[in-house]
Enzyme design. Structure first.
Site, PDB file in Angstrom:
ATOM      1  N   SER A 145       1.401  18.252 -29.736  1.00 53.07           N
ATOM      2  CA  SER A 145       1.621  18.458 -31.178  1.00 53.07           C
ATOM      3  C   SER A 145       0.376  17.961 -31.886  1.00 53.07           C
ATOM      4  CB  SER A 145       2.828  17.634 -31.639  1.00 53.07           C
ATOM      5  OG  SER A 145       2.884  17.576 -33.054  1.00 53.07           O
ATOM      6  N   TYR A 158       7.763   9.982 -32.005  1.00 52.72           N
ATOM      7  CA  TYR A 158       7.398  11.346 -31.588  1.00 52.72           C
ATOM      8  C   TYR A 158       5.880  11.452 -31.450  1.00 52.72           C
ATOM      9  CZ  TYR A 158       7.002  16.485 -31.828  1.00 52.72           C
ATOM     10  OH  TYR A 158       6.705  17.805 -31.584  1.00 52.72           O
TER      11      TYR A 158
END
Ligand SMILES: NC(=O)c1ccc[n+]([C@@H]2O[C@H](COP(=O)([O-])OP(=O)(O)OC[C@H]3O[C@@H](n4cnc5c(N)ncnc54)[C@H](O)[C@@H]3O)[C@@H](O)[C@H]2O)c1
Length: 257
Positions: A145, A158
């Site tokens: 990401s 995350y």
């Protein structure tokens, strides 16, 4: 010859946004598919709907046995793996680190980090063996990401997990560079899949919520799924043979500034 003709591609998170769209593109390029996700029924329905030879195995990617069994299945069914797309993952609730739920934090690490560790732990020895035995080259694409390249406020765990995916990618790339295996990561910003759209559930003004979510994106919009799939295919393409260890941002310009 089609781009992925005769190659065997393993896709995790295969019924999700990026996974299903990538699997369809690999199939269109002539690949055989080994597909995995949580929900066995959804997985079977998806496999039936796709125009390719498929093998499926439902399971939790946070359980090492799933990755071991997937590699066995690929060998039994198709004689090996050429490309692995380690894509299964979960997001976290938007919350500051001081308020993070510890059970959720552990689950994110188990799936988003250990899921990739287990996957590569079983894929790399097979690909190395294939290369030694016959010169067959492998490519691994891990979905990280843009939160794996820079910090992400209210998504700290995350972000840490995706930084780990980038670290795993770079380390494995260096370890296996002379063993016929390329390892790259794709780092999207918010894209139009269920994962990101879940944040809009129950929200009245979707356009305002979307504008708020993409405030920090120079292009001021979400990525479309197909735009991320293009980068995945590029990283996986056997003709892209000198690129390894990269964290490819597809982020509407976020990391440019
Ligand atoms: N959509 C975004 O905005 C975005 C941005 C950056 C990175 N990502 C990453 O992209 C990847 C794919 O996400 P997506 O956007 O397609 O979301 P998605 O929710 O549509 O798909 C994720 C898939 O992974 C599967 N999965 C989750 N946990 C699993 C587990 N423990 N075992 C097996 N399968 C599991 C889900 O069932 C689902 O099908 C994820 O790694 C995610 O972190 C997404």
């Amino acid at each position: 010859m089609a781009r992925f003709e005769g190659l065997t591609v393993l896709v995790s998170g295969a019924t999700g946004g990026f996974g299903s769209a990538s699997a369809r593109q690999f199939a269109a390029g002539g690949a055989n598919l080994v597909l995995t996700d949580f929900d066995a029924g959804k997985l079977e329905d998806f496999a039936k709907d796709i125009d390719a030879e498929t093998a499926t195995l439902a399971g939790d990617i946070a359980d090492e046995n799933t990755s071991r069994d997937l590699v066995r299945l690929a060998v039994e069914r198709f004689g090996g793996i050429d490309i692995a797309l380690n894509n299964a993952g979960i997001a976290q609730d938007f919350v500051r680190l001081g308020e993070t739920d510890m059970a959720e934090a552990r689950r994110i690490i188990d799936i988003d980090v250990m899921g990739v560790v287990y996957a590569m732990r079983h894929q790399l020895p097979l690909m190395e063996h294939q290369f030694r035995a016959s010169g067959r080259r492998g490519a691994i694409v891990n979905i990280a990401s843009v939160a794996g390249i820079a910090g992400a406020p209210q998504l700290a765990v995350y972000s840490a997990a995706k930084h780990a995916v980038v670290g795993l990618t770079r380390s494995a790339a260096a370890e296996y560079a002379r063993r016929g295996i390329r390892v790259n990561a794709v780092c999207p910003s918010f894209a139009r899949t269920e994962m990101a759209l879940a944040a809009f559930h129950g929200v009245q003004d979707q356009a305002a919520a979307e504008a708020d979510m993409t405030r920090g994106v120079p292009m001021r919009r979400l990525a479309e799924v197909g735009e991320i799939v293009e980068v995945i295919l590029f990283a996986a393409d056997p003709n892209n043979s000198f690129m390894t260890g990269q964290a490819l941002a597809a982020d509407g310009g976020i990391t440019a500034t």
